[in-house]
Design a protein around this motif. Structure first.
Motif, short mmCIF file in Angstrom:
data_model
loop_
_atom_site.label_atom_id
_atom_site.label_comp_id
_atom_site.label_asym_id
_atom_site.label_seq_id
_atom_site.Cartn_x
_atom_site.Cartn_y
_atom_site.Cartn_z
N PHE A 181 0.97 -1.07 0.24
CA PHE A 181 -0.04 -0.09 -0.03
C PHE A 181 0.85 1.26 0.05
CE2 PHE A 181 -2.60 -3.49 1.90
CZ PHE A 181 -3.84 -3.49 1.23
N GLU A 182 0.22 2.20 -0.74
CA GLU A 182 1.12 3.59 -1.11
C GLU A 182 2.73 3.37 -1.66
OE1 GLU A 182 0.82 5.50 2.60
OE2 GLU A 182 -1.34 6.15 2.24
N CYS A 184 3.01 2.69 -5.06
CA CYS A 184 2.96 2.31 -6.58
C CYS A 184 4.22 2.79 -7.20
CB CYS A 184 1.72 3.42 -6.82
SG CYS A 184 0.09 2.78 -6.24
N CYS A 208 -0.25 3.50 -9.67
CA CYS A 208 -0.73 1.89 -10.02
C CYS A 208 -1.50 1.69 -11.01
CB CYS A 208 -1.41 1.22 -8.59
SG CYS A 208 -0.10 0.94 -7.31
N GLN A 232 -7.00 0.99 -4.90
CA GLN A 232 -6.76 0.00 -3.97
C GLN A 232 -5.34 0.12 -3.22
OE1 GLN A 232 -8.37 -2.42 -2.35
NE2 GLN A 232 -6.92 -3.74 -1.53
N TYR A 233 -4.34 0.43 -3.97
CA TYR A 233 -3.07 0.73 -3.86
C TYR A 233 -2.44 1.99 -3.33
CZ TYR A 233 -2.60 -4.48 -3.70
OH TYR A 233 -2.62 -5.75 -3.53
N TYR A 234 -2.92 3.06 -4.23
CA TYR A 234 -2.38 4.26 -4.23
C TYR A 234 -3.14 4.97 -2.65
CZ TYR A 234 -6.32 6.74 -6.73
OH TYR A 234 -7.37 6.90 -7.59
N VAL A 235 -4.31 4.35 -2.48
CA VAL A 235 -4.95 4.79 -1.13
C VAL A 235 -5.49 5.98 -1.05
CG1 VAL A 235 -4.96 4.67 1.33
CG2 VAL A 235 -3.75 3.00 -0.03
#
Length: 509
Positions: A181-182, A184, A208, A232-235
């Motif tokens: 997470f975070e 990318c 991402c 989902q991953y850059y949040v």
């Protein structure tokens, strides 16, 4: 906005749609192809559809993840016949693993289609030999990729360049110890230097990327790079991006780019409403977002359009859907673009639907869409990822291939009865841009003008290089013209229907 309201006012008077129908031809594949792998293959899983040997039958290159990628050569004997495919031979490439997707294009301008292959690991540029054989030409062409998790791609030909400009979209930086997470990764733009490529230009920040598309979305003559990113991953802090290519600059609010944040998975572009401007479909977790192009301004459609497809439409699942590949195409040849969306849970994500049927949204005369995947027989509930709509048997009806994660790839033949007339148009230019990427094809009948842009990119982890398909409805004649990427505008010319034709740019022998 007035146009949107007028379309919705006609909803109650919409005529009943015809019933699309497909039959399962997966048994025609010589071996079951499964996109497999753990977290680095939760995303990806694309297919490249293109004619690799010049016989006018689309072939399939399919990603495998931790399984080998495979080439399936189309040997279907005639229009309307059962499909037949044989296994292609990738020769010295051997068991090519780590493949997330691929896109076909003619990189070296020799008239034969090549492949840009996306991987967990170094990406590849494969040179095609015109006989469905391929070799790794990355070093020959000066292409030196990094070691990334690549999940998106697009390309275009910029003026004065001998090779295409290539954009590779990278997902999570899997080497970041503080990830995923975070964490990318950035994206890379490879610009040609002579007949090779220079060092990649990083496109930062990266959020991402899961889909990219270079398109002249404003029809200004200046294509731009759109990137769809996975929240989902850059949040937080990320958004859907648009990059100008010349000069290279990310668009912002100061120059008219309205930022949108979503769980971006795939991009589809097409002129949905016949105004000549490319509209945009963005897939996501939850709502699928259709934006109509109001002369260069993207306007989100109301819920009544029928394209949000936010939850499974069959079964008792109430959790949100997860959309991946999306593609506009005319399934019944009535002259209106329909929409296919591949659906599937990331893995076992409890917040989202597990049994998530693919969508086939058929456009009615009023411009709204109605779900018909169950009627068509293609509402399967595997974890679908990539897909493509192409005419595999040459009967003028678009068929379907769907890649699944941890389940066999699906192949469907379109047997819809009572379809309209059609036209399949291929373009050719002199090198370097032999397939006329960036061209606009306009087709005119009594019902109006349809416009299609020739691009490389979009979808989810895969695309195609094939004829531009038009449904004509009841029209028995049509006129066509091409706005070529070098700025030349062809004359309108009358053409017959229910046929494939090739148009050459002015100046070709």
């Amino acid at each position: 906005m007035i146009r949107l309201l007028l379309l919705l006012l006609t909803l109650a008077a919409a005529p009943a749609l015809g019933a699309p129908r497909f039959v399962d031809e997966s048994a025609a594949l010589p071996v079951a192809q499964v996109y497999a792998g753990d977290w680095e293959h939760f995303v990806g899983g694309g297919v490249a559809v293109f004619d690799c040997n010049g016989d006018s039958r689309p072939d399939i290159f399919a990603a495998g993840g931790t399984n080998p990628a495979r080439l399936f050569v189309n040997e279907t004997p005639a229009a309307g016949r059962d499909f037949a495919f044989r296994a292609g031979d990738l020769g010295a490439l051997g068991d090519l693993t780590g493949v997330t997707g691929a896109y076909p294009l003619d990189i070296d301008g020799d008239g034969t289609l090549d492949l840009a292959v996306l991987r967990v690991g170094p990406d590849l540029l494969l040179k095609g030999d015109g006989l469905c054989g391929f070799r790794d030409a990355s070093a020959d062409w000066g292409f030196v990729p990094g070691d990334h998790w690549t999940t998106a791609f697009s390309a275009t030909w910029e003026p004065g360049r001998q090779r295409p400009t290539l954009a590779f979209g990278h997902y999570v930086d899997r080497f970041d110890p503080n990830g995923p997470f975070e964490a990318c990764d950035h994206n890379d733009l490879f610009r040609p230097e002579g007949t090779g490529y220079g060092a990649p230009v990083p496109l930062e920040p990266g959020f991402c990327a899961l889909s990219m598309l270079i398109s002249d979305w404003q029809r200004s003559g200046h294509p731009e790079l759109r990137i769809s990113n996975d929240r989902q991953y850059y949040v937080r802090g990320g958004y859907e991006q648009m990059w100008r290519l010349d000069p290279l600059k990310e668009r912002g609010a100061e120059d008219g780019w309205d930022k949108v944040s979503l769980w971006g998975m795939g991009i589809a572009s097409g002129d949905v409403n016949g105004d000549g401007m490319p509209d945009v479909m963005l897939t996501s977790m939850g709502d699928q977002l259709l934006e109509l192009n109001e002369h260069g301004r993207l306007v989100r459609v109301p819920y009544g359009f029928g394209t949000y497809a936010q939850r499974p439409f069959i079964g008792d699942e109430g959790r949100p859907s997860t959309g991946w590949h999306s593609e506009f195409a005319d399934i019944d040849n009535d002259g209106r673009l329909d929409l296919f969306i591949a659906k599937g849970n990331v893995d076992q994500m409890p917040s989202n639907a597990i049994h998530d049927p693919n969508n086939l949204l058929m456009q009615g005369a009023d411009g709204t869409f109605r779900e018909m995947a169950d009627v068509a027989g293609i509402a399967t509930t595997e974890r679908s990822r990539g897909a493509a709509l192409a005419d595999f048997d040459g009967d003028g009806r678009l068929d379907l291939v769907v890649m699944n994660r941890r389940a066999p790839m699906e192949l469907w033949r379109n047997v819809t009865e009572g379809t309209g007339n059609w036209l399949a148009v291929s373009l050719r230019m002199v090198a370097p841009n032999t397939r006329a990427i960036g061209a606009w094809v306009e087709l005119r009948t009594a019902a109006g003008v349809q416009a299609r842009e020739v691009t490389v990119g979009g979808g989810h982890a895969g695309g195609q290089a094939g004829p531009v398909h038009f449904g004509l409805g009841a029209a028995t004649s049509a006129a066509i013209r091409v706005l070529w990427p070098d700025g030349q505008v062809g004359d309108w010319q009358e053409v017959g229907v229910n046929r494939a034709l090739t148009l050459a740019a002015p100046g070709m022998n």
